[in-house]
Scaffold this active site. Structure first.
Site, mmCIF file in Angstrom:
data_model
loop_
_atom_site.group_PDB
_atom_site.id
_atom_site.type_symbol
_atom_site.label_atom_id
_atom_site.label_comp_id
_atom_site.label_asym_id
_atom_site.label_seq_id
_atom_site.Cartn_x
_atom_site.Cartn_y
_atom_site.Cartn_z
ATOM 1 N N GLY A 10 0.800 -1.221 0.000
ATOM 2 C CA GLY A 10 0.000 0.000 0.000
ATOM 3 C C GLY A 10 0.831 1.268 0.000
ATOM 4 N N ASN A 11 1.905 1.258 0.794
ATOM 5 C CA ASN A 11 2.691 2.469 0.976
ATOM 6 C C ASN A 11 3.504 2.865 -0.255
ATOM 7 O OD1 ASN A 11 3.658 4.553 2.892
ATOM 8 N ND2 ASN A 11 5.621 3.594 2.447
ATOM 9 N N LYS A 128 -10.944 -11.087 7.038
ATOM 10 C CA LYS A 128 -10.144 -9.968 6.525
ATOM 11 C C LYS A 128 -10.992 -8.681 6.568
ATOM 12 C CE LYS A 128 -6.866 -7.762 4.463
ATOM 13 N NZ LYS A 128 -5.612 -7.454 5.148
ATOM 14 N N LYS A 218 -2.239 -10.258 -1.363
ATOM 15 C CA LYS A 218 -1.336 -10.130 -2.519
ATOM 16 C C LYS A 218 0.017 -10.806 -2.275
ATOM 17 C CE LYS A 218 1.804 -6.561 -1.451
ATOM 18 N NZ LYS A 218 1.597 -6.577 -0.036
ATOM 19 N N LYS A 280 3.835 -12.027 4.504
ATOM 20 C CA LYS A 280 5.055 -11.757 3.724
ATOM 21 C C LYS A 280 6.109 -12.820 4.004
ATOM 22 C CE LYS A 280 4.150 -6.831 4.251
ATOM 23 N NZ LYS A 280 2.967 -6.907 3.379
HETATM 24 P P1 ADP Z 1 1.490 -3.766 2.966
HETATM 25 O O1 ADP Z 1 0.453 -2.827 2.440
HETATM 26 O O2 ADP Z 1 2.853 -3.426 2.490
HETATM 27 O O3 ADP Z 1 1.128 -5.215 2.797
HETATM 28 P P2 ADP Z 1 1.028 -4.196 5.810
HETATM 29 O O4 ADP Z 1 0.521 -3.123 6.727
HETATM 30 O O5 ADP Z 1 0.113 -5.309 5.466
HETATM 31 O O6 ADP Z 1 1.578 -3.438 4.524
HETATM 32 O O7 ADP Z 1 2.353 -4.834 6.440
HETATM 33 C C1 ADP Z 1 3.422 -4.018 6.909
HETATM 34 C C2 ADP Z 1 3.285 -3.758 8.413
HETATM 35 O O8 ADP Z 1 3.545 -4.959 9.162
HETATM 36 C C3 ADP Z 1 4.268 -2.779 9.022
HETATM 37 O O9 ADP Z 1 3.874 -1.449 8.839
HETATM 38 C C4 ADP Z 1 4.283 -3.195 10.494
HETATM 39 O O10 ADP Z 1 3.452 -2.329 11.252
HETATM 40 C C5 ADP Z 1 3.662 -4.587 10.511
HETATM 41 N N1 ADP Z 1 4.418 -5.610 11.236
HETATM 42 C C6 ADP Z 1 3.842 -6.574 11.972
HETATM 43 N N2 ADP Z 1 4.774 -7.374 12.515
HETATM 44 C C7 ADP Z 1 5.975 -6.909 12.109
HETATM 45 C C8 ADP Z 1 7.322 -7.343 12.353
HETATM 46 N N3 ADP Z 1 7.596 -8.403 13.118
HETATM 47 N N4 ADP Z 1 8.336 -6.639 11.781
HETATM 48 C C9 ADP Z 1 8.052 -5.561 10.998
HETATM 49 N N5 ADP Z 1 6.793 -5.115 10.740
HETATM 50 C C10 ADP Z 1 5.762 -5.775 11.282
HETATM 51 MG MG MG Z 2 -0.717 -6.128 3.625
#
Ligand code: ADP
Ligand code: MG
Length: 318
Positions: A10-11, A128, A218, A280
């Protein structure tokens, strides 16, 4: 040199805290596109996929505001709409960035469908969250009349709609794309595929598909695509520079190069947020188990250095 599948979060598409205006999204994508062009200039063959959470949220809200005048569209159609919108944005900005980097390519965005199983347990347990927060008074008729499943989020003090997030089984267009791409395609084409995880469909009878009210993560589809496109590296770009253990705790430790087995034990210990970092890491491990060389989790500004193994989380086979 190799082949890289980059998954944009998203970012990478929309700055947190912005208003979500189109010029803002263009500006954000321009920054990300410059980073991707550097990879191509360094000789990598590039495939791109992307998320669509905030964009689907916007379309859901537009549906809601306009429903007395225009019939709302189902989730699968919104998924397809966001693939068109974001795919177009990536085509525009990445093509320009590649021209500037003197490595012109045709950026080709495909509307992609992802087959899910109708027996996936996610359909019995939607979890979700999508769209905005609702008050108790707003939520009641939505549950009753629209039949929405909703969950209460105590921390944010509101109700949210939840939809199934089934496991991706197969990316329909992948097979033919692999056949169509000429040898050495990376010198000419950058495919943009399975945005938002792909439009979720079930196979009714052989070759006959029907869209379903669901969303696909995704990151999970990204591992399928990376495997089927024979990528060496799966690079997942998000809004943190790496994955951490003890995330947000005083003993927080950002991870650099980590072996798959070690990462798996952190995952089992619950170190990674459900629905955010955990998918991820799971996608990375799936990719490595199927012969991938390296999975990277980082943010766009760190990607070039992460490709040189200087920063970001790099997960490698044992
Ligand atoms: P995207 O849109 O890139 O999928 P998400 O919000 O789904 O973004 O995933 C990224 C987020 O995961 C980060 O902003 C962070 O807050 C969160 N997060 C949760 N656990 C962890 C971790 N162990 N290390 C780093 N980030 C984490
Ligand atoms: Mg995500």
């Amino acid at each position: 040199m190799g082949r890289v599948l980059v998954a944009l979060g998203g970012n990478a598409l929309q700055r947190a805290g912005g208003h979500g205006t189109w010029p803002e999204q263009v500006a954000q994508m321009r920054l990300t596109a410059a980073v991707l062009a550097t990879l191509v200039a360094d000789g990598e063959e590039l495939i791109v996929t992307h998320g669509n959470g905030p964009q689907v949220g916007t379309l859901l809200r537009q549906n809601e505001l306009a429903e007395h005048e225009l019939p709302p569209r189902p989730m699968d159609v919104l998924g397809a709409e966001t693939q068109g919108q974001i795919g177009y944005l990536i085509e525009q900005e990445l093509t320009a960035a590649l021209v500037r980097a003197k490595v012109p390519r045709t950026v080709l965005a495909l509307v992609s469908r992802t087959v899910v199983s109708r027996r996936d347990r996610a359909f019995q347990h939607p979890d979700k969250p999508v769209g905005r927060y609702y008050s108790e008074a707003e939520a009641r008729p939505l549950r009753k009349r629209q039949g929405w499943e909703m969950v209460y989020d105590g921390a944010r003090g509101g109700w949210r709609r939840v939809v199934p997030s089934p496991e991706p089984v197969r990316w329909i267009e992948g097979e033919v794309l692999r056949k169509l791409l000429p040898r050495g395609w990376g010198a000419h084409i950058v495919p943009v595929v399975t945005g938002g995880g792909g439009v979720p469909v079930i196979e009714k009878t052989k070759g006959v598909y029907e869209g379903v009210e669901a969303v696909i993560d995704k990151d999970r589809t990204a591992s399928l695509v990376a495997i089927s496109m024979d990528a060496d590296t799966l690079a997942i770009l998000t809004d943190v520079p790496a994955a951490a253990i003890g995330f947000g705790k005083p003993w927080e430790k950002w991870l650099g190069e980590v072996r798959a087995s070690e990462m798996e034990s952190y995952l089992r210990r619950g170190e990674f947020g459900e629905g955010s970092m955990a998918p991820k890491v799971q996608a990375s491990l799936t990719f490595l188990r199927s012969g991938g060389r390296r999975a990277i989790i980082t943010d766009p500004p760190s990607l070039s250095r992460a490709m040189r193994n200087e920063t970001g989380t790099r997960i490698v086979a044992d």
